[in-house]
Scaffold this motif. Structure first.
Motif, short mmCIF file in Angstrom:
data_model
loop_
_atom_site.label_atom_id
_atom_site.label_comp_id
_atom_site.label_asym_id
_atom_site.label_seq_id
_atom_site.Cartn_x
_atom_site.Cartn_y
_atom_site.Cartn_z
N TYR A 58 0.83 -1.21 0.00
CA TYR A 58 0.00 0.00 0.00
C TYR A 58 0.87 1.26 0.00
O TYR A 58 0.51 2.27 -0.62
N GLN A 59 2.02 1.19 0.65
CA GLN A 59 2.94 2.34 0.66
C GLN A 59 3.49 2.63 -0.73
O GLN A 59 3.92 3.75 -1.01
N LYS A 60 3.49 1.65 -1.62
CA LYS A 60 4.00 1.82 -2.97
C LYS A 60 2.96 2.40 -3.93
O LYS A 60 3.31 2.81 -5.04
N VAL A 61 1.69 2.40 -3.52
CA VAL A 61 0.60 2.76 -4.43
C VAL A 61 0.77 4.15 -5.04
O VAL A 61 0.59 4.32 -6.26
N PRO A 62 1.11 5.20 -4.28
CA PRO A 62 1.29 6.52 -4.92
C PRO A 62 2.34 6.50 -6.03
O PRO A 62 2.13 7.09 -7.09
N SER A 63 3.45 5.80 -5.80
CA SER A 63 4.49 5.72 -6.83
C SER A 63 4.02 4.91 -8.03
O SER A 63 4.35 5.22 -9.18
N ILE A 64 3.24 3.86 -7.77
CA ILE A 64 2.70 3.04 -8.86
C ILE A 64 1.79 3.88 -9.75
O ILE A 64 1.89 3.84 -10.98
N LYS A 65 0.90 4.64 -9.12
CA LYS A 65 -0.03 5.47 -9.89
C LYS A 65 0.72 6.55 -10.66
O LYS A 65 0.37 6.86 -11.82
N GLU A 66 1.73 7.11 -10.06
CA GLU A 66 2.52 8.14 -10.75
C GLU A 66 3.23 7.55 -11.96
O GLU A 66 3.20 8.13 -13.06
N ALA A 67 3.85 6.36 -11.77
CA ALA A 67 4.57 5.74 -12.89
C ALA A 67 3.61 5.31 -14.00
O ALA A 67 3.93 5.42 -15.19
N THR A 68 2.42 4.81 -13.61
CA THR A 68 1.43 4.40 -14.61
C THR A 68 0.94 5.59 -15.42
O THR A 68 0.81 5.52 -16.65
N THR A 69 0.68 6.70 -14.74
CA THR A 69 0.23 7.91 -15.44
C THR A 69 1.29 8.42 -16.40
O THR A 69 1.00 8.82 -17.53
N ARG A 70 2.54 8.38 -15.96
CA ARG A 70 3.65 8.83 -16.80
C ARG A 70 3.76 7.96 -18.05
O ARG A 70 3.99 8.45 -19.15
N LYS A 71 3.59 6.64 -17.86
CA LYS A 71 3.69 5.73 -18.99
C LYS A 71 2.56 5.98 -20.00
O LYS A 71 2.78 5.98 -21.22
N ARG A 72 1.36 6.21 -19.51
CA ARG A 72 0.20 6.36 -20.39
C ARG A 72 0.24 7.65 -21.22
O ARG A 72 -0.33 7.71 -22.30
N ARG A 73 0.93 8.67 -20.71
CA ARG A 73 0.96 9.93 -21.47
C ARG A 73 2.00 9.91 -22.59
O ARG A 73 2.01 10.80 -23.42
N LYS A 74 2.88 8.91 -22.59
CA LYS A 74 3.90 8.84 -23.63
C LYS A 74 3.26 8.56 -24.98
O LYS A 74 2.40 7.69 -25.10
N PRO A 75 3.65 9.26 -26.01
CA PRO A 75 3.12 8.97 -27.36
C PRO A 75 3.47 7.56 -27.79
O PRO A 75 4.46 6.97 -27.32
N GLN A 76 2.68 7.02 -28.68
CA GLN A 76 2.90 5.66 -29.16
C GLN A 76 4.27 5.55 -29.82
O GLN A 76 4.68 6.40 -30.60
N GLY A 77 4.98 4.49 -29.45
CA GLY A 77 6.30 4.26 -30.01
C GLY A 77 7.43 4.82 -29.18
O GLY A 77 8.60 4.55 -29.45
N VAL A 78 7.10 5.59 -28.14
CA VAL A 78 8.13 6.16 -27.25
C VAL A 78 8.27 5.23 -26.05
O VAL A 78 7.29 4.97 -25.34
N SER A 79 9.45 4.74 -25.81
CA SER A 79 9.67 3.80 -24.71
C SER A 79 9.95 4.56 -23.42
O SER A 79 10.43 5.68 -23.42
N VAL A 80 9.63 3.90 -22.30
CA VAL A 80 9.91 4.45 -20.98
C VAL A 80 10.95 3.56 -20.33
O VAL A 80 10.68 2.40 -20.01
N PRO A 81 12.18 4.03 -20.13
CA PRO A 81 13.23 3.17 -19.56
C PRO A 81 12.92 2.80 -18.12
O PRO A 81 12.31 3.57 -17.39
N VAL A 82 13.33 1.60 -17.73
CA VAL A 82 13.17 1.16 -16.34
C VAL A 82 14.30 1.76 -15.52
O VAL A 82 15.47 1.53 -15.80
N ARG A 83 13.94 2.55 -14.54
CA ARG A 83 14.97 3.16 -13.67
C ARG A 83 14.66 2.79 -12.23
O ARG A 83 13.65 3.20 -11.68
N CYS A 84 15.52 2.00 -11.65
CA CYS A 84 15.36 1.60 -10.26
C CYS A 84 16.68 1.76 -9.54
O CYS A 84 17.74 1.67 -10.14
N HIS A 85 16.62 1.98 -8.23
CA HIS A 85 17.81 2.06 -7.40
C HIS A 85 17.63 1.10 -6.24
O HIS A 85 16.54 0.97 -5.71
N CYS A 86 18.69 0.45 -5.83
CA CYS A 86 18.56 -0.59 -4.81
C CYS A 86 18.61 -0.05 -3.39
O CYS A 86 18.55 -0.81 -2.44
N THR A 87 18.82 1.24 -3.22
CA THR A 87 18.85 1.77 -1.86
C THR A 87 17.87 2.91 -1.74
O THR A 87 17.37 3.43 -2.71
#
Length: 481
Positions: free
Chosen positions: A452-481
């Motif tokens: 549940y603590q991750k939900v705000p970030s999930i919604k933000e990332a999903t919204t960001r992905k959906r606004r990208k024009p077709q054919g534009v990729s969204v790179p996976v960016r994660c940090h382990c700390t």
């Protein structure tokens, strides 16, 4: 005549003023009680405002997968003639009972085989979601009928049991794709899930997979990397295969960008030893206890050095052990009669031994520099555990002398705090097949709270992905700390 009339008017005016004053006071008092006590939640004035607090919960949609990918795998385990690696009397009794039963249960019991049982989180989490709604009042997760109404999409694949079944049947084919039943199941899950509107909407960002075994879903990890992964630690994720440590097979490397404390959740192993209540605690004669395998790979090399340093030290019991019935009884006795229990890194930074120590009220001594722990931020492990750096622990006699420095009062306080968190690491809800109310303060609810603590970030990332024009990729960016 004038004077009497004047007196009568004066008397009336005083009475009128008194009545007005009284009514004003009554009205004021009414307003005071109205706003200080407030209306019931059913009062229409407040029914659609933010003044009525809502109890938080996470809304979960369960992805549609065939039974063969979850409870059907448990059936497959019980259909085997016996345990494939470590025998378990309890499993043999259950297997005999199930084989003689005319009607097979829809929700079979999970294996008691310790190799498999320690990774049973997938079973209890799905059991919570499969429990009838009127029995789910304790659950922090609310199951919804549509992915559009959900915060997350839970993928009900028993990935750990799938891996263990393949390892037990033919370990040599586990890392290959040909003739590998586990790989076939992994591929089946991904084909089914990725073909849904729910996955298309988010790219898998809001999907939840349970991968407690370090080798679960080994072949498709890159494809599920954007999802929320429930793992026991990150130890099996970003290292080369031991056979390719020279870099000759770098393509098999699991990249560190696939796991992250920002998107993933560390969950506890299932403890294998029974809980010792604080009231039943007795005198502990041993200072430090460890029972397990000496020789491990990767980070476990530290364990071998610790073993050689501690072997023969007064007050220290360190011995080879195996997770069979005899080893279990020896571990119960050893942990319950020791002040401290050693927890060095093995093939991965952590193991179920830590949670067995907590249930045994044996103060964990963690020597694992890369360890990640479940429910950090909800509980403070410093309240009941000792953390020691590898460099300090490998100094001759340093660890024993350090532990001897703790007073009786300090150790008693550690155990008091440990007793308070024992329920937090409990999965079992006491109902057949895991179908029933989960403990309100147990492991399943703590896992849902962390997701549940991750939900705000999930919604933000999903919204960001959906606004990208077709054919534009969204790179996976994660940090382990």
């Amino acid at each position: 005549m004038a004077a009497p009339r004047t007196g009568m008017c004066h008397s009336c005016s005083v009475q009128f003023l008194f009545i007005c004053f009284s009514l004003t006071c009554i009205f004021a008092l009414s307003l005071f009680f109205l706003f200080s006590i407030g209306p019931s939640p059913s009062t229409s004035f407040y029914s659609n405002t933010s003044f009525v607090p809502e109890v938080p919960y996470i809304k979960v949609f369960v992805a549609e997968l065939p039974r063969s990918l979850n409870y059907g795998l448990v059936d497959a385990y019980w259909a085997q003639t016996n345990d494939t690696r470590i025998g378990s009397d309890a499993d043999n009794h259950i297997r005999e009972f199930l084989s003689s039963s005319k009607q097979k249960p829809n929700f079979p019991p999970y294996p008691d085989n310790p190799i498999i049982k320690q990774y049973s989180a997938e079973y209890w989490i799905l059991g919570d979601l499969m429990t009838p709604e009127h029995l789910r009042g304790n659950s922090f997760a609310k199951r919804v009928a549509s992915y559009e109404d959900a915060d997350v999409v839970f993928v009900p694949f028993f990935a750990t049991l799938s891996a263990e079944l393949q390892l037990g049947m033919d370990k040599g084919k586990f890392r290959k794709k040909e003739w590998n039943k586990d790989y076939e199941r992994q591929r089946n899950v991904l084909d089914l899930v990725r073909g849904t509107d729910a996955w298309t909407r988010s790219g898998g960002i809001d999907h939840v997979f349970v991968l407690t075994d370090p080798v679960a879903m080994w072949h498709v990890r890159a494809e599920i990397a954007p999802a929320v992964l429930l793992v026991v630690d990150f130890g099996g994720w970003y290292r080369l295969d031991s056979k390719a440590s020279d870099g000759s097979n770098a393509s098999s490397m699991i990249q560190h960008t696939q796991v992250s404390l920002l998107k993933d959740v560390i969950v506890p192993y299932t403890h294998l030893l029974p809980q010792l209540p604080l009231l039943d605690d007795q005198y502990r004669k041993t200072l430090l206890y460890f029972k397990g395998a000496k020789h491990r790979h990767r980070g476990g090399l530290v364990r071998e050095k610790l073993w050689d340093l501690l072997l023969g030290e007064p007050g220290v019991v360190i011995e080879e052990g195996f997770p069979n019935a005899t080893g279990r009884e020896q571990s119960i006795e050893g942990m319950r009669s020791s002040e401290f229990c050693l927890h060095p890194a093995g093939d991965t930074p952590t193991s179920c031994r830590l949670f067995d120590a907590i249930q045994s009220l044996c103060i964990p001594v963690v020597v694992s520099d890369d360890i990640e722990l479940p429910f950090e931020g909800m509980i403070d492990y410093l309240d009941f555990s000792v953390f020691v750096s590898t460099n300090d622990a490998l100094q001759p006699s340093w660890l024993v002398n350090y532990l001897k420095g703790f007073s009786r009062e300090q150790k008693d306080l550690f155990r008091q705090k440990m007793a308070l968190v024992q329920p937090v690491f409990e999965y079992d809800n006491g109902y057949p097949g895991g179908i029933g109310p989960v403990p309100m303060n147990g492991a399943v609810n703590h896992i849902w709270r962390k997701v549940y603590q991750k939900v705000p970030s999930i919604k933000e990332a999903t919204t960001r992905k959906r606004r990208k024009p077709q054919g534009v990729s969204v790179p996976v960016r994660c940090h382990c700390t």
